[in-house]
Design an enzyme around this catalytic site. Structure first.
Site, PDB file in Angstrom:
ATOM      1  N   SER A  79     -11.294 -13.037  31.919  1.00 22.65           N
ATOM      2  CA  SER A  79     -11.219 -11.858  31.060  1.00 22.65           C
ATOM      3  C   SER A  79     -10.931 -10.625  31.885  1.00 22.65           C
ATOM      4  O   SER A  79     -11.242 -10.562  33.090  1.00 22.65           O
ATOM      5  CB  SER A  79     -12.553 -11.658  30.324  1.00 22.65           C
ATOM      6  OG  SER A  79     -12.585 -10.432  29.612  1.00 22.65           O
ATOM      7  N   TYR A 107     -21.935 -11.399  30.047  1.00 27.00           N
ATOM      8  CA  TYR A 107     -20.618 -11.963  29.763  1.00 27.00           C
ATOM      9  C   TYR A 107     -19.637 -11.639  30.888  1.00 27.00           C
ATOM     10  O   TYR A 107     -18.927 -12.509  31.400  1.00 27.00           O
ATOM     11  CB  TYR A 107     -20.115 -11.403  28.437  1.00 27.00           C
ATOM     12  CG  TYR A 107     -18.691 -11.775  28.076  1.00 27.00           C
ATOM     13  CD1 TYR A 107     -18.411 -13.006  27.489  1.00 27.00           C
ATOM     14  CD2 TYR A 107     -17.632 -10.893  28.297  1.00 27.00           C
ATOM     15  CE1 TYR A 107     -17.109 -13.352  27.142  1.00 27.00           C
ATOM     16  CE2 TYR A 107     -16.341 -11.224  27.957  1.00 27.00           C
ATOM     17  CZ  TYR A 107     -16.083 -12.454  27.378  1.00 27.00           C
ATOM     18  OH  TYR A 107     -14.796 -12.788  27.045  1.00 27.00           O
TER      19      TYR A 107
END
Length: 295
Positions: free
Chosen positions: A186, A199
């Site tokens: 990401s 995360y």
């Protein structure tokens, strides 16, 4: 001679090029049905007869990748979280409509026995395995470390990165030379948001895992690469994945001034899985709307 078909990337899926000052979009309603290529993706036989396992394949990026891979000629094992059978069945129908096999695998990666069973069932159903797309993830927004439970941190690491170790460990004995492993990291690995503390940490770990694993598996002829999405409209964002007051501006601070759609990532996954990427390994590809991942 005909005119080229060009698309202004700023206005795809969201804005109207003739009216940049359109009325406020109801993002919650609009983002609930992201573009995953159900009607638009056209295959070119790039993955003919591949045997693929995709984790987190029922919605969002995983869904778009599954549809694209099937239309490129692959059989797909679809992993999804139990309780999301309806969405997974929709993807399976798209795969079967493309003339390929679909295998439904409902498993929760918080169960440490799940990865081994996924690999075993995929190999048994397809007679082998040559492509892994490791995409499943948990993302829950919290404003402060004080509000995050340690159980959530454990679950996020279990789902996002520990499951990757377990899946690859089980899969490698079955992967022939020419196989491809693709992870989903990401932009958060490079430009973390404070509300994604756990995360973002897992996504950074995935990037390191990807490059290091590529070094380890190169002498087996197995390529390993990752994709780093930026702000992409997926159902994940509409749960607890984003602060509710941030949805209306989601993705609008990137260079292209909009969030992306899952469909816009699928061709990159296809490329990395295909023989077109035969000289590509240990790389992270950013699909971010312009945000840098390598500076």
């Amino acid at each position: 001679m005909g005119e080229p078909v060009l698309q202004d990337p700023r206005y795809l899926y969201q804005k109207n090029a003739e009216d940049d000052q359109q009325e406020q979009i109801d993002y919650s309603k609009w983002a609930a049905t992201p573009e995953c290529g159900e009607e638009s993706y056209e295959g070119n036989h790039k993955l003919e007869n591949r045997r693929v396992l995709i984790t987190g394949a029922d919605s969002g990026i995983g869904r778009a990748v599954a549809i694209a891979f099937a239309r490129e000629g692959a059989d797909i094992a679809l992993h999804f979280l139990p309780g999301e059978e309806d969405e997974a069945q929709e993807v399976a129908e798209c795969i079967e409509k493309a003339g390929r096999k679909a295998l439904l695998l409902p498993y929760d990666f918080r169960d440490e026995t799940a990865p081994a069973e996924l690999i075993q069932k995929t190999v048994a159903a397809f007679g082998g395995l040559d492509t892994l797309v490791l995409n499943a993830a948990q993302q829950v927004s919290h404003p402060s470390i004080e509000t995050i439970s340690i159980q959530q941190v454990k679950d996020t690491f279990m789902v996002n990165i520990i499951s990757m170790f377990a899946l690859v460990k089980e899969a490698v004995p079955h992967l022939p030379p020419g196989s491809s492993i693709i992870t989903t990291t990401s932009l958060q690995a490079y430009e973390p948001s404070t509300n994604f503390l756990d995360y973002a940490a897992t996504k950074s770990a995935i990037g390191n895992f990807t490059i290091n694993l590529a070094k380890q598996l190169a002498d087996k002829g197995i390529r390993v690469n990752g994709i780093a999405p930026g702000p992409i409209w997926t159902p994940l964002q509409l749960g607890d994945g984003q602060p509710k007051d941030g949805l209306s501006k989601f993705g609008q601070d990137c260079l292209l001034e909009r969030a992306g759609q899952p469909m816009e990532l699928a061709p990159v996954y296809v490329f990395l899985a295909s023989n077109d990427a035969s000289y590509v390994t240990a790389q992270i590809y950013g699909v971010t709307g312009g945000a840098a991942i390598n500076l």
